[in-house]
Design a protein around this motif. Structure first.
Motif, PDB file in Angstrom:
ATOM      1  N   ALA A  93       0.843  -1.196   0.000  1.00  0.00           N
ATOM      2  CA  ALA A  93       0.000   0.000   0.000  1.00  0.00           C
ATOM      3  C   ALA A  93       0.877   1.244   0.000  1.00  0.00           C
ATOM      4  CB  ALA A  93      -0.939   0.009   1.201  1.00  0.00           C
ATOM      5  N   TYR A  94       0.415   2.256  -0.723  1.00  0.00           N
ATOM      6  CA  TYR A  94       1.107   3.545  -0.764  1.00  0.00           C
ATOM      7  C   TYR A  94       0.181   4.578  -0.135  1.00  0.00           C
ATOM      8  CZ  TYR A  94       4.273   7.159  -2.499  1.00  0.00           C
ATOM      9  OH  TYR A  94       5.189   8.183  -2.581  1.00  0.00           O
ATOM     10  N   VAL A  95       0.638   5.155   0.980  1.00  0.00           N
ATOM     11  CA  VAL A  95      -0.173   6.102   1.742  1.00  0.00           C
ATOM     12  C   VAL A  95       0.459   7.480   1.625  1.00  0.00           C
ATOM     13  CG1 VAL A  95      -1.178   6.654   3.986  1.00  0.00           C
ATOM     14  CG2 VAL A  95      -0.797   4.254   3.339  1.00  0.00           C
ATOM     15  N   MET A  96      -0.237   8.396   0.977  1.00  0.00           N
ATOM     16  CA  MET A  96       0.264   9.753   0.789  1.00  0.00           C
ATOM     17  C   MET A  96      -0.231  10.644   1.929  1.00  0.00           C
ATOM     18  SD  MET A  96      -0.212  12.346  -2.446  1.00  0.00           S
ATOM     19  CE  MET A  96       0.884  11.363  -3.478  1.00  0.00           C
ATOM     20  N   ASP A  97       0.700  11.327   2.560  1.00  0.00           N
ATOM     21  CA  ASP A  97       0.357  12.278   3.616  1.00  0.00           C
ATOM     22  C   ASP A  97       0.136  13.640   2.970  1.00  0.00           C
ATOM     23  OD1 ASP A  97       0.053  13.842   5.818  1.00  0.00           O
ATOM     24  OD2 ASP A  97       1.994  13.361   6.728  1.00  0.00           O
ATOM     25  N   ARG A  98      -1.116  14.075   2.930  1.00  0.00           N
ATOM     26  CA  ARG A  98      -1.431  15.334   2.258  1.00  0.00           C
ATOM     27  C   ARG A  98      -0.993  16.543   3.078  1.00  0.00           C
ATOM     28  NH1 ARG A  98      -7.563  14.211  -0.118  1.00  0.00           N
ATOM     29  NH2 ARG A  98      -7.208  12.039  -0.730  1.00  0.00           N
ATOM     30  N   ARG A  99      -0.712  16.351   4.370  1.00  0.00           N
ATOM     31  CA  ARG A  99      -0.348  17.485   5.227  1.00  0.00           C
ATOM     32  C   ARG A  99       1.157  17.684   5.339  1.00  0.00           C
ATOM     33  NH1 ARG A  99      -3.512  15.502  10.431  1.00  0.00           N
ATOM     34  NH2 ARG A  99      -2.444  13.605   9.691  1.00  0.00           N
ATOM     35  N   GLY A 100       1.923  16.718   4.835  1.00  0.00           N
ATOM     36  CA  GLY A 100       3.371  16.835   4.948  1.00  0.00           C
ATOM     37  C   GLY A 100       4.066  16.292   3.717  1.00  0.00           C
ATOM     38  N   GLY A 101       5.376  16.176   3.810  1.00  0.00           N
ATOM     39  CA  GLY A 101       6.157  15.757   2.655  1.00  0.00           C
ATOM     40  C   GLY A 101       6.648  14.334   2.734  1.00  0.00           C
ATOM     41  N   GLN A 102       6.100  13.513   3.654  1.00  0.00           N
ATOM     42  CA  GLN A 102       6.548  12.125   3.796  1.00  0.00           C
ATOM     43  C   GLN A 102       5.395  11.161   3.552  1.00  0.00           C
ATOM     44  OE1 GLN A 102       9.523  10.441   6.775  1.00  0.00           O
ATOM     45  NE2 GLN A 102       7.595   9.836   7.735  1.00  0.00           N
ATOM     46  N   ASP A 103       5.589  10.257   2.602  1.00  0.00           N
ATOM     47  CA  ASP A 103       4.614   9.208   2.334  1.00  0.00           C
ATOM     48  C   ASP A 103       5.037   7.924   3.041  1.00  0.00           C
ATOM     49  OD1 ASP A 103       3.365  11.062   0.723  1.00  0.00           O
ATOM     50  OD2 ASP A 103       4.303  10.321  -1.118  1.00  0.00           O
ATOM     51  N   THR A 104       4.095   6.987   3.116  1.00  0.00           N
ATOM     52  CA  THR A 104       4.371   5.700   3.768  1.00  0.00           C
ATOM     53  C   THR A 104       4.075   4.569   2.790  1.00  0.00           C
ATOM     54  OG1 THR A 104       3.793   6.583   5.939  1.00  0.00           O
ATOM     55  CG2 THR A 104       3.815   4.184   5.708  1.00  0.00           C
ATOM     56  N   LEU A 105       5.007   3.646   2.691  1.00  0.00           N
ATOM     57  CA  LEU A 105       4.805   2.454   1.876  1.00  0.00           C
ATOM     58  C   LEU A 105       4.665   1.251   2.804  1.00  0.00           C
ATOM     59  CD1 LEU A 105       4.799   1.054  -0.954  1.00  0.00           C
ATOM     60  CD2 LEU A 105       7.271   0.732  -0.641  1.00  0.00           C
ATOM     61  N   LEU A 106       3.547   0.560   2.715  1.00  0.00           N
ATOM     62  CA  LEU A 106       3.321  -0.644   3.504  1.00  0.00           C
ATOM     63  C   LEU A 106       3.650  -1.857   2.650  1.00  0.00           C
ATOM     64  CD1 LEU A 106      -0.164   0.267   5.066  1.00  0.00           C
ATOM     65  CD2 LEU A 106       2.127   0.788   5.955  1.00  0.00           C
ATOM     66  N   VAL A 107       4.511  -2.727   3.155  1.00  0.00           N
ATOM     67  CA  VAL A 107       4.870  -3.948   2.444  1.00  0.00           C
ATOM     68  C   VAL A 107       4.620  -5.138   3.349  1.00  0.00           C
ATOM     69  CG1 VAL A 107       6.587  -2.769   1.016  1.00  0.00           C
ATOM     70  CG2 VAL A 107       7.297  -3.857   3.164  1.00  0.00           C
ATOM     71  N   ARG A 133       9.580  12.409   0.765  1.00  0.00           N
ATOM     72  CA  ARG A 133      10.305  11.354   1.462  1.00  0.00           C
ATOM     73  C   ARG A 133       9.400  10.125   1.572  1.00  0.00           C
ATOM     74  NH1 ARG A 133      10.549  15.747   4.524  1.00  0.00           N
ATOM     75  NH2 ARG A 133       9.273  14.786   6.170  1.00  0.00           N
ATOM     76  N   LEU A 134      10.021   8.969   1.810  1.00  0.00           N
ATOM     77  CA  LEU A 134       9.245   7.727   1.895  1.00  0.00           C
ATOM     78  C   LEU A 134       9.676   6.927   3.115  1.00  0.00           C
ATOM     79  CD1 LEU A 134       7.100   5.964   0.378  1.00  0.00           C
ATOM     80  CD2 LEU A 134       9.047   4.679  -0.538  1.00  0.00           C
ATOM     81  N   LYS A 135       8.701   6.545   3.915  1.00  0.00           N
ATOM     82  CA  LYS A 135       8.930   5.641   5.044  1.00  0.00           C
ATOM     83  C   LYS A 135       8.346   4.279   4.681  1.00  0.00           C
ATOM     84  CE  LYS A 135       6.300   5.926   8.689  1.00  0.00           C
ATOM     85  NZ  LYS A 135       5.682   6.362   9.977  1.00  0.00           N
ATOM     86  N   VAL A 136       9.153   3.226   4.834  1.00  0.00           N
ATOM     87  CA  VAL A 136       8.705   1.874   4.498  1.00  0.00           C
ATOM     88  C   VAL A 136       8.397   1.121   5.788  1.00  0.00           C
ATOM     89  CG1 VAL A 136       9.289  -0.295   3.352  1.00  0.00           C
ATOM     90  CG2 VAL A 136      10.102   1.875   2.405  1.00  0.00           C
ATOM     91  N   VAL A 137       7.203   0.546   5.858  1.00  0.00           N
ATOM     92  CA  VAL A 137       6.772  -0.203   7.038  1.00  0.00           C
ATOM     93  C   VAL A 137       6.391  -1.611   6.601  1.00  0.00           C
ATOM     94  CG1 VAL A 137       5.121  -0.335   8.934  1.00  0.00           C
ATOM     95  CG2 VAL A 137       5.910   1.906   8.127  1.00  0.00           C
TER      96      VAL A 137
END
Length: 336
Positions: A93-107, A133-137
């Motif tokens: 899953a790719y989760v875009m944070d609309r309030r900031g500059g870091q997205d989250t990728l769920l694997v 930026r991208l945070k992977v979880v």
């Protein structure tokens, strides 16, 4: 006299039937090379289903990436995205944070390490292209003693080998076609007992002995029993209709085609379309998926792989019994 006898024996060894078997082995060998190298030599993400928490426009950009590595589906929030991954409706899953500059990728590396790594590479490129930026979880990691979630595949391969080797041994020792339906049923009963013991043995190895797939002993035991029985029954059915050549056909189905397409070393969305299309419908792939879903995904999405294994088991049983009714060719075999 001795030389003449030796010459006659040598000529007798090279009969048309022997030559046909040698050619068959050669073709299986080439098929083995083509199947394994063809499926593994260039893993490339193709249509990996992902849940996307983002505006539709962002999802469309993911859908339009060169090579079409992702198949995005927009969901309302991160919880919905997690549920799709856990229920096996998505691989990440790719989760875009609309309030900031870091997205989250769920694997979910439990579904296969190489696929999770491929998603990470694609996600990093997407984020970098948007100056984010991208945070992977990893929401479903494989176990500490299950590197890259490979244990499921090798467990299935071990069970499969036992199934078709048992059937092959019975075909060589007792004849490829039972003398009558009753003998075929008796042979199936013996295979059923062996399958239960084989499933038990595999579960013992991966749980209390090696702790590679702990805490799911009973479920793995009976999954293994079903898999071994399905493999053995289908191999015996092939022997009934094709003779000793049926052993080779079983190797082609379960090993030459089944192993590369099973999602073991590389998952289905990383391999070419032919292997991707057949993997879920061969016991090797169905079994590998079932083990991972039992151990890491709370038993979700088990219906299809279990149905596939059951169909192979029933088909093998029915074809073996039907083949036993056919007129038996004369030959020296044991009565079972």
């Amino acid at each position: 006299m001795h030389n003449a006898t030796s010459g006659a024996g040598a000529r007798g060894a090279f009969t048309p039937g022997t030559l046909a078997l040698v050619v068959g082995v050669f073709l299986v060998q080439l098929g083995f090379l083509l199947s394994y190298i063809g499926s593994f030599h260039h893993p490339d993400p193709q249509g990996i289903p992902v849940a996307v928490v983002a505006p539709q426009q962002a999802a469309d950009r993911l859908d339009g990436l060169p090579g079409h590595p992702l198949e995005p589906t927009v969901v309302k929030d991160e919880q919905a995205a997690r549920e799709r991954v856990e229920q096996r409706d998505a691989e990440g899953a790719y989760v875009m944070d609309r309030r900031g500059g870091q997205d989250t990728l769920l694997v979910a590396s439990a579904a296969g390490g190489p696929q999770a790594q491929a998603l990470r590479r694609v996600g990093e490129k997407v984020a970098a292209g948007q100056d984010r930026r991208l945070k992977v979880v990893d929401i479903a990691p494989s176990g500490d003693r299950d590197y890259e979630s490979l244990t499921a595949f090798y467990l299935i391969v071990g069970w499969l080998v036992g199934g078709y080797l048992l059937a092959s041994l019975l075909g060589v020792v007792a004849g490829t076609r039972p003398a009558r339906p009753g003998a075929g049923a008796l042979r199936l009963a013996g295979v059923a007992v062996y399958s239960v013991l084989s499933g038990l043995g595999g579960a013992i190895v991966v749980d209390p002995v090696l702790h590679a797939l702990p805490h799911h002993f009973v479920a793995l035991w009976w999954l293994g029993a079903l898999l071994v029985f399905a493999t053995a029954a289908c191999t015996m059915a092939l022997e009934v209709f094709c003779g000793i050549v049926g052993i080779g056909l079983a190797v082609i189905i379960f090993v030459v085609l089944g192993n590369p397409s099973a999602g073991g070393a590389f998952q289905k969305h990383l391999i070419p379309s032919f292997w991707r299309a057949i993997g879920d419908w061969i016991p090797t792939g169905a079994g590998t998926t079932a083990v991972r879903n039992i151990v890491y995904f709370s038993g979700n999405a088990l219906g299809t792989p279990l149905l596939v294994l059951a169909v192979w088991a029933v088909a093998g049983t029915v074809l073996l019994l039907v083949g036993s009714v056919r007129r038996r060719e004369p030959g020296l075999t044991l009565p079972l």
